[in-house]
Design an enzyme around this catalytic site. Structure first.
Site, short mmCIF file in Angstrom:
data_model
loop_
_atom_site.label_atom_id
_atom_site.label_comp_id
_atom_site.label_asym_id
_atom_site.label_seq_id
_atom_site.Cartn_x
_atom_site.Cartn_y
_atom_site.Cartn_z
N LEU A 487 -31.74 29.51 -74.32
CA LEU A 487 -32.39 29.33 -73.02
C LEU A 487 -31.85 30.29 -71.98
O LEU A 487 -32.55 30.63 -71.03
CB LEU A 487 -32.17 27.89 -72.53
CG LEU A 487 -32.77 26.78 -73.39
CD1 LEU A 487 -32.39 25.42 -72.83
CD2 LEU A 487 -34.29 26.91 -73.46
N GLY A 488 -30.61 30.73 -72.12
CA GLY A 488 -30.02 31.64 -71.14
C GLY A 488 -28.52 31.73 -71.36
O GLY A 488 -27.96 31.09 -72.25
N GLY A 490 -24.54 32.59 -69.13
CA GLY A 490 -23.83 32.81 -67.89
C GLY A 490 -22.47 33.40 -68.16
O GLY A 490 -22.18 33.88 -69.27
N GLY A 491 -21.59 33.30 -67.15
CA GLY A 491 -20.29 33.92 -67.28
C GLY A 491 -19.38 33.26 -68.29
O GLY A 491 -18.42 33.87 -68.74
N LYS A 509 -24.70 23.57 -73.78
CA LYS A 509 -23.96 24.69 -73.17
C LYS A 509 -22.72 24.95 -74.03
O LYS A 509 -21.80 24.13 -74.09
CB LYS A 509 -23.57 24.33 -71.74
CG LYS A 509 -22.81 25.42 -71.02
CD LYS A 509 -22.52 24.99 -69.59
CE LYS A 509 -21.75 26.05 -68.83
NZ LYS A 509 -21.45 25.63 -67.45
N ASP A 606 -21.60 27.45 -56.31
CA ASP A 606 -22.41 28.43 -57.04
C ASP A 606 -23.88 28.02 -57.04
O ASP A 606 -24.56 28.12 -58.05
CB ASP A 606 -21.89 28.60 -58.46
CG ASP A 606 -22.43 29.89 -59.12
OD1 ASP A 606 -22.80 30.82 -58.37
OD2 ASP A 606 -22.48 29.95 -60.35
#
Length: 799
Positions: A487-488, A490-491, A509, A606
């Site tokens: 899905l994506g 990040g850091g 995640k 954030d």
């Protein structure tokens, strides 16, 4: 009157009457065009072209408006009979050619009553209930031939249900779904906030009419039926000097009438797009598997259809399977009764196959095969399909089995996880990350967190409050973390879509093993989010810790993240102003809960468009709490030597001094408001002339009182003008350079929900210039007291 190649231009300068030749054709026609000759909206002699350039438009001896060829022969006439006095003709605004009596000024004929292939504001489509005669749009035969083509469109009323239909000769090829008094319920782009001024009614002469009006000439649009039978909403882009198509009746294959056959539903997001309704199965399984769905589906279990006077107790009554957000089937029968009566009437009628109810429409029922059902993403209606009790019973039994399995499985997993955790806690030689995790789970804090622990003095949080998943189960759910489920990222890791054995969809995640900071954010996110419960915050379902693997399980958001909508031109139009308003208010309420109403007082740190997820109904949910900080009771800002966040969303005092407070999130929220309203990303916006950031550009336009040039054309609506200006004003208040000048989230909520006068911003926005945002300096004390990896900037990436 006029001769080829002369023209007449309307008073507003937007419409022209004259002679033209279509592309790839030498034939000449008399027509009206909008803005440019490539946008013909009406043709007089569409079926009788001129063969040369000697045509004339004039008023004949009998008072009619006529088109004459070079031999003075009439090839087209307004064909008004029994004209008793002299006439004159005028070319009015909105491209309306009018024939009038010279003395009385009575209108004898007007082009707006004789549409070609384009529907203009105030132009009426109609059908006479007594005679069946209708006024339709009729397509061109081809782009180079304006003669009447195969496709036509108009309004129809059947059994008190009003719809718009497109026909290919006599065969239906598209329909709008029922009209509910405000919108057509089968058009996904139309929601309750879709204020495009459509109106219907009886004109007093037995005609059911449909038309639309506009309130602002600057937001002019029209509907065009092209030669392929597709209805298009078109607008003029004054910057590019060209016509833009902002909506079509063919958004996907599912818009093709009856593509899935009877008793089947079409979902453009599924593969394959067609599926049988609950209780039904393909009529021809071989053809169905070849994606030939024309035969549709048949009932799997016969209906019992008990009547009220049936004394039998051995058979159980049929029930209804509920489908939500649906374009309901064709051929509904309408009646004005309540929802409960509607259900009972259908249940007692053995011929009734389904029903639906809407306050604006009333009761709809179906006694014929259910055809042309579409699963929408937003809008639509609820449809209740009649099925045998046995089919409902299967669902109940399966639900019971699933619930029992989940409860037992969960208990086993929790017990096993607890035993494993206790055994591992006795091993002193375990890996550093696992040791840190155990200390954290017991309420302790590893040494290297002591200087700036993100969780602060939080209450002790036990991981036993969450479901503990094992790695194998999550690997199975995500197909071994296959790229197709990604899905994506990040850091600190990657997010995958998963599906548990009970069918529940989740987002997993998975923290990167190479991330030295990942464990800390993982611990922080568990502590923060497992204590939070709010409709505008994403819900944590469980976690997994095995060796170096650290994973979090969240509820799955089918519409992914907000940035995927507001920064994508193809999806931007799905967010009308009412939807954007709801998203802005939802984010605000989520932040207020974090700051004031939750058991913990939390600063997110954030907040950005990619960290706002959207559920099925486009409700916002704030996510990613890896950077969040549990705060003390006072309002004073806190200093950190570890600055985290995203360029473009960080407040100046945080980015440059490491100071953060509630006003840090308020600044990020202000940036979000401006992005949502303008459809532009702050971090990638760049004004070449002034080197301005989006905040600077909005500030300049605000001071010049030229804020409308910023509004996303896809959502601008004159009826919401004051609200849009108000939201931009609130956004500017939130991004003021000095933190104390910014409102609290409680004050923001009050501003959003009232019409009271707003204060003027007392200071300009921070980071007006793009270079000041990108070149902000970190505080010296941060640079000297922390490691080389002291700055964590999240990559901007949609889910």
């Amino acid at each position: 009157f006029i001769k080829d190649p002369e023209t007449l231009i309307s008073k507003d300068g937007n419409f022209t009457l004259g002679f033209f030749s279509p592309k790839n054709s030498t034939n000449r026609y008399v027509g009206i065009w909008w803005k440019s000759q490539s946008t013909i909206i009406w043709v007089a002699n569409r079926n009788q072209p001129l063969n040369d350039s000697n045509g004339i438009v004039a008023i004949s001896g009998d008072g009619n408006l006529v088109v004459l060829n070079g031999h003075k022969q009439v090839i087209w006439s307004s064909n008004v009979s029994n004209i008793a006095s002299n006439t004159t003709s005028q070319f009015w605004d909105f491209g309306n050619l009018v024939l009038l009596e010279s003395i009385t000024r009575n209108i004898l004929w007007q082009s707006i009553q004789q549409p070609s292939d384009t529907l203009l504001p105030s132009m009426k489509l109609s059908i006479n209930k007594r005679t069946g005669k209708s006024v339709k749009l009729k397509s061109w035969r081809s782009p180079s031939d304006p003669s009447v083509g195969n496709f036509s469109s108009s309004t129809v009323e059947r059994q008190n249900i009003l719809e718009v239909i497109i026909w290919n000769e006599t065969r239906t090829c598209w329909r709008s779904g029922p009209w509910n008094g405000g919108v057509f319920t089968g058009i996904q782009a139309m929601t309750m906030a879709y204020f495009f001024g459509f109106q219907t009614g009886d004109d007093g002469e037995g005609n059911i009419v449909l038309y639309y009006t506009i309130q602002n000439d600057g937001d002019f649009f029209m509907y065009h039926l092209n030669s392929k039978g597709i209805l298009e909403e078109i607008r003029w882009d004054d910057t590019k000097k060209e016509v833009l198509v902002t909506w079509t009746s063919r958004e996907s294959e599912c818009d093709v009438y009856g593509i899935c056959g009877i008793f089947a539903t079409c979902n453009s997001l599924s593969s394959p797009i067609c599926s049988c309704l609950r209780g039904f199965e393909p009529r021809n399984i071989r053809e169905w598997n070849r994606n030939n769905w024309t035969d549709g589906c048949v009932r799997r279990t016969p209906l019992q259809c008990e009547r009220v006077n049936n004394k039998s107790t051995s058979r159980k009554e049929d029930g209804f399977s509920k489908l939500q957000t649906i374009k309901v089937p064709d051929f509904a029968e309408g009646s004005s009764v309540t929802s409960d009566i509607c259900r009972n009437l259908c249940l007692k009628n053995c011929s009734c196959l389904a029903y639906s109810h809407n306050d604006g429409i009333g009761c709809m029922s179906w006694t014929e095969n259910l055809l042309d059902i579409q699963q929408l993403q937003i809008g639509g209606l609820n449809l209740y399909v009649r099925v045998a009790y046995a089919e409902l019973d299967k669902g109940r039994n399966m639900t019971t089995v699933i619930i029992s399995t989940v409860i037992i499985g969960t208990l086993i997993i929790v017990i096993c996880a607890y035993i494993i955790w206790r055994r591992r806690s006795n091993h002193l030689a375990r890996k550093k990350n696992n040791k840190s995790f155990q200390l954290f789970n017991k309420g302790g804090s590893p040494e290297h967190y002591a200087t700036d622990n993100e969780i602060g003095e939080s209450p002790q949080v036990k991981l036993q409050e969450l479901l503990i998943f094992d790695f194998e189960k999550l690997a199975t759910a995500t197909n071994n973390f296959h790229l197709s489920n990604k899905l994506g990222h990040g850091g600190f890791g990657t997010v995958y879509k998963g599906k548990l054995q009970d069918g529940q969809e989740i987002a997993v995640k998975r923290l990167s093993r190479a991330s030295g900071q990942g464990l800390e954010e993982f611990m922080n996110e568990v502590v923060v989010i497992c204590k939070l419960q709010h409709r505008n915050l994403v819900r944590l379902l469980g976690c997994c810790i095995e060796g170096d693997e650290k994973m979090l399980m969240y509820e799955y958001m089918p519409n992914k993240s907000l940035d995927a909508f507001i920064f994508d031109p193809s999806k931007n139009i799905l967010l009308d102003w009412r939807t954007r308003y709801n998203i802005i208010e939802g984010i605000a309420r989520g932040l207020l809960y974090l700051h004031r109403d939750s058991r913990l007082r939390i600063i997110h740190r954030d907040l950005k468009a990619s960290n706002v997820l959207l559920d099925e109904e486009l409700n916002p949910k704030i996510s990613d709490f890896g950077m969040a900080r549990i705060f003390g009771g006072g309002d004073d800002p806190v200093n950190t030597n570890r600055i985290v966040g995203t360029y473009g969303y960080m407040s100046p005092e945080y980015a440059m001094q490491g100071l953060f407070s509630e006003k840090t999130d308020v600044f990020s929220f202000g940036v979000l408001i401006l992005e949502i309203v303008t459809g532009r990303r702050n971090s990638s916006f760049y004004d070449n002339e002034h080197a301005l950031s989006l905040l600077g550009f909005v500030w300049i336009k605000w001071r010049e009182d030229n804020i409308l040039s910023l509004i996303d054309e896809g959502i601008y609506d004159p009826s919401h003008h004051n609200y849009i200006l108000r939201y931009i004003h609130i956004g500017l208040l939130c991004v003021q350079e000095i933190a104390v000048d910014r409102p609290t989230m409680a004050e923001v909520i009050s501003m959003l929900n009232s019409e009271a006068a707003l204060p003027s911003p007392s200071s300009k926005p921070a980071f007006i210039l793009m270079k000041s945002m990108l070149n902000s300096k970190w505080p010296e004390e941060c640079q000297s007291s922390s490691s080389n990896n002291n700055v964590s900037i999240t990559e901007i990436c949609g889910r």
